[in-house]
Design a protein around this motif. Structure first.
Motif, mmCIF file in Angstrom:
data_model
loop_
_atom_site.group_PDB
_atom_site.id
_atom_site.type_symbol
_atom_site.label_atom_id
_atom_site.label_comp_id
_atom_site.label_asym_id
_atom_site.label_seq_id
_atom_site.Cartn_x
_atom_site.Cartn_y
_atom_site.Cartn_z
ATOM 1 N N ASP A 73 -9.915 2.143 -2.420
ATOM 2 C CA ASP A 73 -9.333 2.656 -1.193
ATOM 3 C C ASP A 73 -9.024 4.154 -1.294
ATOM 4 O O ASP A 73 -9.296 4.934 -0.378
ATOM 5 C CB ASP A 73 -8.021 1.890 -0.972
ATOM 6 C CG ASP A 73 -7.785 1.640 0.485
ATOM 7 O OD1 ASP A 73 -8.756 1.278 1.166
ATOM 8 O OD2 ASP A 73 -6.633 1.847 0.927
ATOM 9 N N GLU A 84 0.866 -1.180 0.000
ATOM 10 C CA GLU A 84 0.000 0.000 0.000
ATOM 11 C C GLU A 84 0.906 1.234 0.000
ATOM 12 O O GLU A 84 1.598 1.499 0.980
ATOM 13 C CB GLU A 84 -0.828 -0.039 1.280
ATOM 14 C CG GLU A 84 -1.908 0.980 1.341
ATOM 15 C CD GLU A 84 -2.622 0.935 2.702
ATOM 16 O OE1 GLU A 84 -3.453 1.806 2.931
ATOM 17 O OE2 GLU A 84 -2.313 0.049 3.518
ATOM 18 N N GLU A 134 -6.987 -0.870 -4.821
ATOM 19 C CA GLU A 134 -6.236 0.341 -4.467
ATOM 20 C C GLU A 134 -7.048 1.590 -4.816
ATOM 21 O O GLU A 134 -7.082 2.571 -4.051
ATOM 22 C CB GLU A 134 -4.889 0.349 -5.210
ATOM 23 C CG GLU A 134 -3.988 1.492 -4.773
ATOM 24 C CD GLU A 134 -2.606 1.440 -5.414
ATOM 25 O OE1 GLU A 134 -2.098 0.338 -5.683
ATOM 26 O OE2 GLU A 134 -2.035 2.516 -5.643
#
Ligand code: SAH
Ligand code: F3S
Length: 480
Positions: free
Chosen positions: A213, A164, A210
């Motif tokens: 998010d 991340e 991703e």
């Protein structure tokens, strides 16, 4: 317009507004990180920051207090490497005052120069290539044992897909998401296939995760990154959720770039989607239709051409000629009316004559690009051009041709911008205008910068702005 190498950027200089929280067990050690070169390098620095934050490092903007100084470097042109070498010399003088400080070189220059760094630049302790960042904690351990550390292994699989990134991009509005690494195109002038290795695509599920998010964290725009995004290819499915049920992708075994683009656009409909870089020879019409069909995929394509001469394009191994490129541009303009188009161009490639250069100028006149990134040819070690072709265009001629194409581009940019006066565009606000506290700036879907009075708007807002006038590179308007 970018005509020179990007300057290095401090990690913390661009961190305000960063919403992601990183778990770390701080050891009190301080990391100072600077990035040079392409967007992919800036994106990679976010991965490096993530790996080292988890390893206990805190970031600092003050190089003098750093325990570890990392430069994420670029090799694309000789000038980019010279900038890094100068910076290393400067860091050397700082290190004299704090001998415990460790200095590392990451990225393309690490991959190209390798162990020779330890001899050439006595101050470098650590050399890590673009596919070896997961090894950083081990390598730092080796440094503590008093050894120089190096890992420049390239990988056919590494995509850092489960890391991340720590968002260093700064404005909290727009983020990079990498989708491919490396390049297989082997343009004869280009060092990237040597420094970044074979092309590989990232698992689409991790890309979508991703992005979702980022959306939850308030981001409003993503740019899908790769050296050649059009050749994105993923076999094997394995998606948790089918974001694209109605399209052919659901049945297809291979997921191509157009499929990924549509999947991302549907997964985050409230976000703008951009991508870079496209390669004319690999760009499928499905990508153009995907842009036309989805409001949230921006009407903007960066479509490097490098030269307007078919003879030079062949010598560059670009995989298309002038006519094929012109046909592609025609399809872009037909399928996506109002599409912003930009280019990369090189002057003075080996063997380039005045006639070839005139063809570049005439191509520019035909396309009338909105922006351009222009360079003169710089011979790069080990490339086909360096091995087989004589760098025979004198520097002053390369530079003269460069200034001519820059002049053309400035004129075209201005002409294109002036056509927007009186029209209204949706602008995604990125921040305060540099020139005035009372103004904000943002971008249109076509990637044009717009400045307008702040009122109560904030970064991340979508605002309809009526354009009142245009300067040479910016639109000035008022919110409706
Ligand atoms: N596909 C890549 C290209 C990376 S290099 C991308 O993601 O953008 C960016 C640009 O640098 C190239 O398009 C080319 O115009 C320029 N460039 C690459 N090698 C060069 C060289 N040896 N000399 C001058 N310019 C070069
Ligand atoms: Fe370089 Fe050509 Fe790939 S410019 S990055 S080899 S598409």
């Amino acid at each position: 317009m970018k005509t020179t190498e990007s300057r290095g950027k401090l990690l913390d200089e661009v961190r305000q507004g960063e919403p992601l929280i990183i778990e770390s067990s701080s050891t009190g050690k301080k990391l100072y990180l600077e990035s040079y070169g392409c967007q992919m390098n800036f994106s990679d620095s976010e991965i490096v920051a993530s790996i080292l934050t988890k390893d206990g490092y805190e970031t600092t903007t003050n190089v003098e207090e750093a325990d570890l100084v990392l430069l994420n470097t670029c090799s694309i042109r000789d000038k980019a490497e010279q900038t890094v070498r100068k910076r290393l010399k400067k860091l050397n003088s700082i290190k004299k005052k704090s001998p415990e400080m460790k200095i590392g070189v990451l990225g393309c220059m690490a991959e190209r120069v390798r162990e020779k760094f330890f001899e050439e630049e006595k101050l470098v302790d650590l050399v890590v290539g673009p596919d070896a960042y997961r090894d950083l904690p081990n390598l730092l351990g080796e440094l503590e044992d008093g050894r120089n550390a190096v890992n420049v292994l390239l990988s056919k699989e590494e995509t850092y897909d489960n890391i991340e990134p720590v968002r260093l991009g700064g404005n909290g509005v727009s983020a990079f998401v990498s989708i491919t690494r490396g390049c297989d195109n082997m343009c004869t002038f280009c060092v990237v296939p040597f420094t970044r290795g074979r092309e590989r695509s990232r698992d689409p599920q991790t890309i979508v995760d991703e992005i979702i998010d980022l959306s939850k964290n308030g981001y409003k725009e993503i740019t899908l990154l790769g050296q050649n995004v059009d050749s994105y290819l993923w076999y094997g499915g394995g998606l948790k959720k089918d974001f694209n049920k109605s399209s052919s992708m659901a049945q297809a075994t291979a997921l191509r770039f157009a499929d990924l683009l549509k999947m991302v656009a549907k997964a985050a409909p409230e976000m703008r989607v951009r991508f870079s870089t496209s390669n004319p020879q690999d760009m499928a019409d499905e990508v153009l239709y995907a842009i036309a069909e989805h409001d949230n995929i921006c009407n903007y394509i960066h479509l490097p051409v490098q030269s307007g001469s078919s003879r030079i394009l062949k010598a560059m191994n670009r995989g298309h000629d002038r006519e094929e490129y012109i046909e592609l541009i025609k399809r872009v303009k037909k399928i996506i009316p109002n599409c912003g188009i930009s280019h990369d161009m090189i002057t003075g490639f080996p063997g380039e004559t005045e006639e070839d250069h005139a063809e570049t100028l005439s191509l520019m006149e035909l396309v009338k690009y909105d922006f351009g990134y222009m360079f003169f040819y710089s011979e790069r070690p080990n490339t086909f051009a360096a091995r087989k072709l004589e760098d025979d265009v004198p520097l002053e001629i390369k530079k003269r041709r460069l200034s001519e194409i820059i002049e053309y581009q400035q004129r075209h940019s201005k002409e294109n911008l002036s056509k927007y006066v009186g029209k209204t565009f949706q602008v995604l606000v990125e921040g305060k205008s540099k020139k005035s506290e009372d103004d904000l700036y943002g971008r249109t879907s076509q990637n044009n910068v717009v400045v307008f009075p702040k009122k109560n708007f904030r970064p991340g807002d979508f605002v309809d702005v009526k354009i009142e006038r245009a300067t040479s590179a910016t639109l000035i308007g008022i919110s409706k």
